[in-house]
Scaffold this active site. Structure first.
Site, PDB file in Angstrom:
ATOM      1  N   SER A 158      53.141  81.962  82.893  1.00  0.00           N
ATOM      2  CA  SER A 158      52.469  82.716  81.845  1.00  0.00           C
ATOM      3  C   SER A 158      51.101  83.210  82.323  1.00  0.00           C
ATOM      4  O   SER A 158      51.016  83.891  83.342  1.00  0.00           O
ATOM      5  CB  SER A 158      52.358  81.838  80.592  1.00  0.00           C
ATOM      6  OG  SER A 158      51.822  82.546  79.505  1.00  0.00           O
ATOM      7  N   ARG A 227      47.516  80.402  65.354  1.00  0.00           N
ATOM      8  CA  ARG A 227      48.622  79.672  65.970  1.00  0.00           C
ATOM      9  C   ARG A 227      49.969  80.153  65.441  1.00  0.00           C
ATOM     10  O   ARG A 227      50.946  80.258  66.185  1.00  0.00           O
ATOM     11  CB  ARG A 227      48.475  78.166  65.717  1.00  0.00           C
ATOM     12  CG  ARG A 227      49.498  77.313  66.453  1.00  0.00           C
ATOM     13  CD  ARG A 227      49.408  77.507  67.949  1.00  0.00           C
ATOM     14  NE  ARG A 227      50.262  76.565  68.667  1.00  0.00           N
ATOM     15  CZ  ARG A 227      50.411  76.546  69.983  1.00  0.00           C
ATOM     16  NH1 ARG A 227      49.775  77.424  70.729  1.00  0.00           N
ATOM     17  NH2 ARG A 227      51.192  75.658  70.556  1.00  0.00           N
ATOM     18  N   ASP A 328      61.755  87.747  76.300  1.00  0.00           N
ATOM     19  CA  ASP A 328      60.305  87.523  76.262  1.00  0.00           C
ATOM     20  C   ASP A 328      59.600  88.734  75.647  1.00  0.00           C
ATOM     21  O   ASP A 328      59.666  89.850  76.171  1.00  0.00           O
ATOM     22  CB  ASP A 328      59.787  87.272  77.681  1.00  0.00           C
ATOM     23  CG  ASP A 328      58.384  86.700  77.708  1.00  0.00           C
ATOM     24  OD1 ASP A 328      57.621  86.932  76.756  1.00  0.00           O
ATOM     25  OD2 ASP A 328      58.037  86.023  78.697  1.00  0.00           O
ATOM     26  N   HIS A 361      59.248  83.714  75.411  1.00  0.00           N
ATOM     27  CA  HIS A 361      58.219  83.353  76.388  1.00  0.00           C
ATOM     28  C   HIS A 361      58.149  81.850  76.621  1.00  0.00           C
ATOM     29  O   HIS A 361      57.732  81.404  77.685  1.00  0.00           O
ATOM     30  CB  HIS A 361      56.868  83.878  75.918  1.00  0.00           C
ATOM     31  CG  HIS A 361      55.794  83.750  76.952  1.00  0.00           C
ATOM     32  ND1 HIS A 361      55.846  84.408  78.169  1.00  0.00           N
ATOM     33  CD2 HIS A 361      54.641  83.029  76.977  1.00  0.00           C
ATOM     34  CE1 HIS A 361      54.777  84.109  78.883  1.00  0.00           C
ATOM     35  NE2 HIS A 361      54.033  83.272  78.181  1.00  0.00           N
ATOM     36  N   ASP A 362      58.553  81.067  75.646  1.00  0.00           N
ATOM     37  CA  ASP A 362      58.518  79.604  75.771  1.00  0.00           C
ATOM     38  C   ASP A 362      59.690  79.042  76.565  1.00  0.00           C
ATOM     39  O   ASP A 362      59.801  77.825  76.715  1.00  0.00           O
ATOM     40  CB  ASP A 362      58.521  78.958  74.385  1.00  0.00           C
ATOM     41  CG  ASP A 362      57.110  78.716  73.856  1.00  0.00           C
ATOM     42  OD1 ASP A 362      56.146  78.993  74.584  1.00  0.00           O
ATOM     43  OD2 ASP A 362      56.986  78.244  72.706  1.00  0.00           O
TER      44      ASP A 362
END
Length: 392
Positions: A158, A227, A328, A361-362
């Site tokens: 990342s 968040r 992503d 993305h995770d």
């Protein structure tokens, strides 16, 4: 506002095993400022070989500390626990692994939550502008102070993928190989927009107080919203539909007051709130602002007059593995394809891997079964270029 009367802000969050290394006293920053008596947080696993040729530098994402895996000084699981350790893909029986915390964060490396030695108070917004390149330079200092002339590999995930590229292009020959996971040479407009909204959520919270919040009155509402926005962007639309769909919480729709009627009604809403609540107290709001802006401003082409391909071709490594994920949103696959193309232009033997995953993305944190084996194979291939491969 009388800033001197404001109680202390939430302190740095330094994991038990994180060591602190002093950086050069007048550490020069890309934007023109400098840090005095700055430090870098880092952790290590495995042993450095007598030839000092088995070191791997790991550079993590935006909210990652240096605690990537458990060790003797901190048995708690790290953010890449399944990847690092004896017999694991990043095998610490063979490799000496170094993971650093980014400058500008709150996990041990100097940032807005640190004490300014000139004033004895925390920097807060008095902290100078920090960049991805600054963390790359700090990492180089750490590697050299550990007595390592050349790294076997630099791994970046990342934001850490950006840092790794900056390091390799600024210091050709510092590493023999590179693994770039969901990285990029610059941010997309979509990613910048998401982070802009996150920063606005924090700075719009009345408790932010221009960075002078206290322990008891940190901008929790703004951090929660930031968040939640981040969590949405870390995964894919398809995953949200499969995991939650339109499943209701199950509460009664009839409520006694108008405000309650707009409370969470679906399971996806509850999940986002839970993830946000878990994040509160685990990251400093000012650090969030500084590092997210650093990601937005990063452009690898700055090193070569705007030519990203020219910058990538300067890496001077032997081989690379570039991994991207089809779903992503934040660091889309086209960005990893650009990295691979640029490295090949520099005659780097580059393998690309497109991972099909709904976890966006995770995925590199969650899909171990897809990431672990190819990373392990790549590291085995570079190990077998070393003279002692036959004894491995």
């Amino acid at each position: 506002m009388d800033h001197q009367s404001v109680p202390d802000m939430p302190a740095e969050i330094i994991p038990p095993a994180t060591r602190l290394m002093a950086l050069a006293d007048r550490f020069q920053l890309k934007a023109g400022g400098e840090l005095h008596r700055a430090r870098l947080g880092y952790e290590t696993w495995g042993r450095l070989s007598p030839a000092r040729d088995n070191a791997i530098l790991l550079l993590g994402g935006f909210s990652a500390s240096a605690h990537a895996a458990s060790n003797a000084d901190d048995p708690s699981a790290g953010w890449w626990e399944r990847m690092i350790g004896p017999g694991k893909p990043i095998d610490t029986d063979r490799w000496f692994v170094i993971c650093i915390a980014s400058l500008g964060g709150c996990f041990g490396s100097t940032g807005p939550a640190s004490i300014n030695p000139a004033t004895g108070q925390r920097y807060r917004l008095g902290f100078p502008e920090v960049s991805i390149e600054d963390t790359a330079e700090a990492a180089v200092q750490a590697v050299r102070r550990l007595g390592i002339a050349q790294l076997a590999c630099v791994i970046g995930t990342s934001m850490g993928g950006m840092t790794a590229l900056s390091l390799l292009c600024r210091h050709p020959g510092l590493a023999r190989s590179h693994i770039n996971i969901s990285g990029a040479c610059q941010a997309t407009a979509f990613a910048i927009a998401i982070r802009s909204l996150q920063r606005q959520a924090i700075t719009s919270d009345p408790e932010w107080r221009e960075g002078y919040y206290s322990r008891a009155t940190a901008p929790s509402a703004g951090m929660r919203l930031a968040r939640m926005l981040g969590t949405l962007s870390y995964r894919s639309i398809e995953e949200w539909d499969i995991r939650f769909g339109r499943t209701p919480i199950g509460r009664e729709r009839a409520v006694p007051n108008p405000k309650a009627s707009f409370a969470p009604e679906f399971m996806i809403e509850t999940y986002l709130h839970q993830q946000a609540d878990r994040f509160i107290g685990r990251y400093d709001p000012n650090c969030y602002l500084y590092l997210s802006r650093a990601i937005d401003r990063f452009d690898l082409g700055d090193q070569t007059g705007g030519d990203i391909m020219a910058a990538l071709s300067r890496a001077a490594i032997d081989q690379a593995l570039v991994i991207g994920v089809t779903s992503d949103l934040l660091f889309p696959l086209c960005q990893q394809e650009m990295i691979a193309e640029g490295l090949r232009r520099g005659d780097v033997a580059t393998e690309t891997l497109r991972i099909t995953s709904l976890r966006g993305h995770d995925a590199f944190l969650a899909d171990f079964e897809q990431f672990g084996p190819p990373i392990g194979r790549f590291l085995t291939s570079i190990a077998c270029r070393q003279p002692d491969c036959a004894n491995a």
